[in-house]
Design an enzyme around this catalytic site. Sequence first.
Site, PDB file in Angstrom:
ATOM      1  CG  ASP A   8      69.518  17.257  66.021  1.00  0.00           C
ATOM      2  OD1 ASP A   8      69.359  17.971  65.032  1.00  0.00           O
ATOM      3  OD2 ASP A   8      69.982  17.303  66.864  1.00  0.00           O
ATOM      4  CD  GLU A  39      73.453  17.312  68.826  1.00  0.00           C
ATOM      5  OE1 GLU A  39      74.376  17.767  69.125  1.00  0.00           O
ATOM      6  OE2 GLU A  39      72.317  17.287  69.105  1.00  0.00           O
ATOM      7  CG  ASN A  40      71.640  13.479  68.989  1.00  0.00           C
ATOM      8  OD1 ASN A  40      71.063  14.515  68.389  1.00  0.00           O
ATOM      9  ND2 ASN A  40      71.868  13.670  70.069  1.00  0.00           N
ATOM     10  CG  ASN A  67      74.470  19.949  72.370  1.00  0.00           C
ATOM     11  OD1 ASN A  67      73.917  20.057  71.689  1.00  0.00           O
ATOM     12  ND2 ASN A  67      74.117  19.383  73.475  1.00  0.00           N
ATOM     13  CG  HIS A  68      74.929  15.177  72.236  1.00  0.00           C
ATOM     14  ND1 HIS A  68      75.251  15.157  73.498  1.00  0.00           N
ATOM     15  CD2 HIS A  68      73.522  16.043  72.364  1.00  0.00           C
ATOM     16  CE1 HIS A  68      74.315  15.371  74.280  1.00  0.00           C
ATOM     17  NE2 HIS A  68      73.277  15.757  73.586  1.00  0.00           N
ATOM     18  CG  HIS A 152      72.801  22.131  67.500  1.00  0.00           C
ATOM     19  ND1 HIS A 152      72.182  21.305  66.801  1.00  0.00           N
ATOM     20  CD2 HIS A 152      73.038  21.794  68.661  1.00  0.00           C
ATOM     21  CE1 HIS A 152      72.044  20.148  67.831  1.00  0.00           C
ATOM     22  NE2 HIS A 152      72.683  20.699  68.757  1.00  0.00           N
ATOM     23  CG  HIS A 177      69.818  21.492  70.969  1.00  0.00           C
ATOM     24  ND1 HIS A 177      70.880  20.581  71.531  1.00  0.00           N
ATOM     25  CD2 HIS A 177      69.365  22.215  72.162  1.00  0.00           C
ATOM     26  CE1 HIS A 177      70.804  20.604  72.847  1.00  0.00           C
ATOM     27  NE2 HIS A 177      70.163  21.503  73.280  1.00  0.00           N
ATOM     28  CG  HIS A 179      66.233  15.813  69.726  1.00  0.00           C
ATOM     29  ND1 HIS A 179      66.915  14.791  70.121  1.00  0.00           N
ATOM     30  CD2 HIS A 179      67.418  16.345  68.933  1.00  0.00           C
ATOM     31  CE1 HIS A 179      68.198  14.823  70.170  1.00  0.00           C
ATOM     32  NE2 HIS A 179      68.350  15.745  69.264  1.00  0.00           N
TER      33      HIS A 179
HETATM   34 FE   LIG Z   1      70.340  16.504  68.871  1.00  0.00          FE
HETATM   35 FE   LIG Z   2      72.404  19.165  70.580  1.00  0.00          FE
END
Ligand SMILES: [Fe+2]
Ligand SMILES: [Fe+2]
Length: 264
Positions: A8, A39-40, A67-68, A152, A177, A179
């Site tokens: 990520d 995703e981030n 999810n993000h 994830h 996910h 991190h």
């Molecule tokens: Fe993430």
């Molecule tokens: Fe995530």
Amino acid sequence: MRLLFVGDVIGKPGRRALQRLLPRLVDHHRTDFVVVNVENSAGGYGVTPDVMQELADLPIDCFTTGNHVWDKKEGIELLDRDPRLLRPANYPEGNPGKGMYVGETAGGIKVAVLNLEGRVFMSTLDSPFQMADRLLAQLDRDKVKVVFVDFHAEATSEKQAMGFYLDGRVGAVIGTHTHVPTADERILPGGTALLTDVGMTGPYESIIGMRADKVLKRFLLQTPSSLEVAKRDVRLAAALVEIDEKTGKARHIERFLVPDEQQV
Ligand SMILES: [Fe+2]
Ligand SMILES: [Fe+2]
């Protein structure tokens, strides 16, 4: 073949670290295929066309998310336009985008990338296990031997379960996910490389990438407050998997946490 997976990417500090460190890693390890979870990448939440443009010159074959990915409207619109940008496959039908991409290395080896999301402490999505079965059934396994899975998910147990579920059927299952990198990289009995979480590419002087003071405020006061991407101790988190292109089984997995000396 050697596949490099980068965890990520968090906002600008993560993007800068990726830009500075990825070309060197790809050169040094002579990787054939690179997958990056983005995703981030846009301010900590989702992706945008500008961010994707910024990363366009880097040696990246496929982008995964989580999810993000739904956080930025203009990023959601990208999902149907760029087949190399994935979202987790097990969201209900009707959502834009796809959770599988089949690419090819410069040497002509086909590589399938699957992006799935867990359900423990997360949204109630379709079963990631059954979705993995469905996606694998769509592949011509005589032609596509090498399969990589970005799972994830929040729970270590669910991520390890996916590794064992797919053991022998894919080259690697690597978690994202949380991190936070885990130190459990290994090759399962059937030949699948498993790492519970590769960790984030972003500022480690933080609480999972965000300024500690802001996150603490939320925990202490139990009221909503805005979060902000942290800046210090930026590192790139990645895993390198060596996969036998004839059998699709993993030979070796190793983990990296490379400091970005220049920082932001
Ligand atoms: Fe993430
Ligand atoms: Fe995530």
